[in-house]
Design a protein around this motif. Structure first.
Motif, short mmCIF file in Angstrom:
data_model
loop_
_atom_site.label_atom_id
_atom_site.label_comp_id
_atom_site.label_asym_id
_atom_site.label_seq_id
_atom_site.Cartn_x
_atom_site.Cartn_y
_atom_site.Cartn_z
N THR A 46 0.83 -1.21 0.00
CA THR A 46 0.00 0.00 0.00
C THR A 46 0.86 1.25 0.00
N TYR A 47 1.92 1.26 0.80
CA TYR A 47 2.84 2.41 0.79
C TYR A 47 3.49 2.55 -0.58
N LEU A 48 3.84 1.42 -1.21
CA LEU A 48 4.39 1.47 -2.56
C LEU A 48 3.43 2.20 -3.50
N ALA A 49 2.16 1.84 -3.44
CA ALA A 49 1.15 2.49 -4.28
C ALA A 49 1.10 3.98 -3.99
N GLY A 50 1.22 4.35 -2.71
CA GLY A 50 1.20 5.76 -2.34
C GLY A 50 2.39 6.53 -2.90
N PHE A 51 3.59 5.93 -2.80
CA PHE A 51 4.78 6.59 -3.37
C PHE A 51 4.64 6.75 -4.89
N PHE A 52 4.13 5.72 -5.55
CA PHE A 52 3.97 5.76 -7.00
C PHE A 52 2.90 6.79 -7.40
N ALA A 53 1.87 6.93 -6.57
CA ALA A 53 0.75 7.82 -6.88
C ALA A 53 1.14 9.29 -6.83
N GLN A 54 2.28 9.62 -6.22
CA GLN A 54 2.69 11.01 -6.11
C GLN A 54 2.87 11.70 -7.46
N ARG A 55 3.18 10.90 -8.49
CA ARG A 55 3.44 11.50 -9.80
C ARG A 55 2.16 11.72 -10.61
N PHE A 56 1.00 11.34 -10.06
CA PHE A 56 -0.27 11.46 -10.78
C PHE A 56 -1.16 12.50 -10.07
N ILE A 57 -2.03 13.14 -10.85
CA ILE A 57 -2.88 14.20 -10.31
C ILE A 57 -4.12 13.62 -9.63
N ARG A 58 -4.86 12.76 -10.33
CA ARG A 58 -6.11 12.22 -9.79
C ARG A 58 -5.96 10.71 -9.68
N VAL A 59 -6.27 10.16 -8.51
CA VAL A 59 -5.99 8.75 -8.22
C VAL A 59 -7.22 8.08 -7.65
N LEU A 60 -7.47 6.86 -8.10
CA LEU A 60 -8.55 6.02 -7.56
C LEU A 60 -7.92 4.74 -7.01
#
Length: 664
Positions: A220-234
């Motif tokens: 889950t933390y991995l997904a959070g770190f990766f999500a930083q580069r995207f504007i809108r996340v689901l």
């Protein structure tokens, strides 16, 4: 959703259901097999109404399944929820003495939304089966057997209908006692490796990928770190506690972003990052509340569930810039191929054995303890053992004594025990208490204490053992657990792997995890040790030699001599390869309700499709062997067998070959 479905009820409502379907409505019906009262002919009549009607059968496995609810969900917040005593029968709906309460969605919107979410969760629950000719035929055999066995069934129906059913409250959401401070955190080594792999995937212009990381490495933390580069996340998950835990994890990584929950209770759909229940998005009106391109990144947690119909409807609808699936166990229990959902692109994968070698997870000491229960005499129902016969074999004091002795010999301080049923969990907990052990049977019916309280007491050492069924398979983080006790037959290697992961998290003062596993002559006993092989692949033909896997230095594996002998004997008696392929095929045929295409067999079947070609020359050759071709098809196969074999094995490098295969 009703306990019982009768043919008379289908006849009564069929024209109305047909009319609704023709107006474009979605119609879903969930009935139960509880006490084998639902009529097979009623199920057949239901499926005959219209192919757009979706029906499923709840396999109660001996436990009570007693709901009666009718939900009508209209547009723009309007709807009607009817809950009461009327089952799906003419007498219940028209002439019987019944009480039903109707509630308007505008008056009680929270209750109505919650009921819809719970319905969807139940409808696609892993214990349900799609209603089709194959599943009806299987149910009918058991239905007839039970009715012949118990001629007093009508009396039992009356007695049960008059009995008050205890309402079960849902499991409480597991939350930490205090919210973690929102201090910035940084990726661990395993997460750094995975992030680098995902960056490479983006550079190669893939638009979807899967990451397979062992439980405890911080997916889950991995997904959070990766999500930083995207504007809108689901972020999509199937359990409420996973959504809440994920939201807390993302808050620590991106405290400056707005985060919201989208489920039955909350509809926070305007935030930067949305944590959504699959059972909410699985309904058409909720997913279509968002534009198809509303999200730059979609993360699907526990991605091994994503081949299910409810996930498919969501994945097919949205068009994100990137889709990321995260899981610890990429192989589904029903064999359907989740790799195809990410175009076969596994960006990063690490097995728990390799994670232990790198000191990212705790080592284990595995003890294979001989279980003298004779599972060969217990009836196998295709996907599970007969509930009553299994309970009769397990709920014996002599067996409880052996389990206690094995646990007492190898245990450490905090134990989770995985049981076959609620009855077994209750029985063993009571026995352990009689031996002076602080234990608790924890499941949906537990009233003694709430789940968060039980976990807290286990962490503090005030509870020694928690007995459960499948409660801790996914989404639960209890690092202090240092002993796992398995007192159930291993029917699924996927579930077994998930459960092992519950004890491998690192914790202060924890040197290793003790895994105490009772092994008998049940199905899959001879292949269960494959989960400890780093490649994670099922051994192929000629590889079932019973040899122990190679483990990290800090780990050990100790088997009773009876277990060694048993595994070797089971390996020798293993189902012939052709019969295994046939059984895998029949499982998929039952799921689809028809003969699968070769592509469907490849994407959704358990067996490797190359096996059908190597054993039978071609898929059509297998269908001929299985006596599933019509007389005309048999004639064509016999005449053109050689051509069909060539078409199936020819490499598709030239256009005329591709045309030939497409004709085939």
């Amino acid at each position: 959703m009703t306990s019982f479905l009768m043919q008379s009820g289908v006849r009564l409502l069929a024209p109305h259901l047909k009319s609704a379907l023709e107006r474009g409505a979605e119609v879903k019906m969930l009935a139960g097999d509880y006490l084998y009262i639902t009529q097979p002919d009623g199920l057949r009549a239901l499926t005959a109404i219209d192919e757009r009607l979706e029906a499923r059968l709840w396999r109660s496995m001996g436990t009570s399944f007693h709901p009666k609810a009718y939900l009508l969900d209209y547009d723009e917040g309007e709807g009607l929820l009817i809950v009461g005593s009327s089952n799906f029968s003419f007498s219940a709906l028209k002439t019987g003495f019944e009480w039903n309460l109707a509630m308007n969605a505008e008056v009680e919107p929270y209750t109505f939304r919650n009921a819809l979410d719970k319905f969807m969760e139940s409808f696609y629950h892993e214990t349900t089966l799609p209603v089709n000719p194959d599943t009806i035929a299987g149910y009918e055999q058991e239905y007839q057997r039970q009715h012949q066995k118990n001629p007093e069934m009508l009396r039992k129906i009356t007695d049960m209908e008059e009995t008050e059913v205890r309402v079960q409250t849902p499991d409480a959401v597991v939350e930490t006692a205090e919210r973690a401070e929102l201090t910035p955190i940084h990726p661990r080594p395993s997460q750094k490796d995975a992030l680098e792999a995902l960056e490479q995937t983006l550079e190669e212009q893939y638009d979807r990928a899967m990451v397979v990381m062992a439980t405890g490495l911080g997916k889950t933390y991995l997904a959070g770190f990766f999500a930083q580069r995207f504007i809108r996340v689901l972020f999509i998950a199937h359990r409420e506690e996973i959504l809440n835990q994920a939201k807390q994890s993302f808050e620590r990584i991106m405290p400056d972003r707005s985060l919201g929950i989208y489920n039955g209770q909350f509809k926070e759909g305007a935030t930067d990052v949305i944590f959504a229940s699959i059972y909410t998005l699985g309904r058409k009106k909720h997913r279509e509340a968002f534009r198809q391109d509303a999200f730059d990144l979609i993360v699907v947690d526990e991605f091994h569930h994503a081949a299910a119909a409810t996930y498919q409807s969501v994945i097919d609808y949205f068009q994100p810039k990137f889709l990321l699936g995260i899981t610890a166990t990429p192989n589904r229990m029903d064999g359907q191929d989740v790799y195809a959902l990410c175009n076969g692109n596994v960006a990063y994968q690490i097995h728990f054995i390799e994670a232990i070698r790198r000191n990212w997870l705790a080592p284990f000491q595995y003890y294979g303890v001989y279980d003298d229960t004779d599972y060969a005499v217990i009836r196998w129902l295709g996907t599970r053992y007969d509930e009553e016969q299994l309970a009769e074999a397990q709920l014996r004091e002599s067996r409880a004594e052996k389990i206690y002795e094995a646990w007492n010999r190898y245990k450490q301080s905090r134990t989770i025990t995985f049981c076959s049923s609620i009855r077994q969990a209750d029985f063993l907990s009571e026995f352990f208490r009689s031996q002076g052990v602080a234990s608790l049977s924890l499941h949906s019916g537990t009233r003694e204490m709430a789940r968060p309280e039980a976990i807290r007491l286990l962490q503090e050492g005030k509870l020694s053992v928690i007995f459960t069924v499948d409660l801790f398979n996914e989404g639960t983080d209890i690092p202090a657990v240092d002993t796992l006790l398995f007192v159930r037959p291993t029917e699924s290697l996927t579930v077994f792997t998930q459960q092992i992961g519950r004890g491998l998290r690192l914790a202060e003062g924890k040197s290793h995890c003790a895994i105490i596993d009772l092994i008998g002559n049940y199905r899959n006993a001879d292949v269960k040790l494959q989960v400890f092989r780093q490649d994670g692949e099922e051994a192929g033909r000629g590889k079932r030699d019973g040899g122990l896997p190679e483990l990290p230095e800090a780990c050990s594996m100790e088997l009773d001599i009876q277990v060694v002998n048993l595994l070797q004997e089971l390996s020798r008696k293993r189902l012939p390869y052709r019969e295994k392929l046939h059984r895998d095929f029949l499982d998929l045929k039952q799921e689809l309700g028809r003969i699968p295409t070769y592509l469907e067999l490849h994407l959704m079947g358990r067996g490797k499709t190359i096996g059908y070609r190597s054993e039978f020359g071609s898929y059509v050759g297998f269908l001929y062997w299985a006596e599933l071709l019509s007389e005309r098809e048999q004639e064509i196969f016999m005449r053109y067998e050689a051509w069909l074999r060539d078409a199936e094995k020819t490499v598709m490098t030239k256009s005329y070959k591709m045309i030939g295969c497409s004709i085939c």
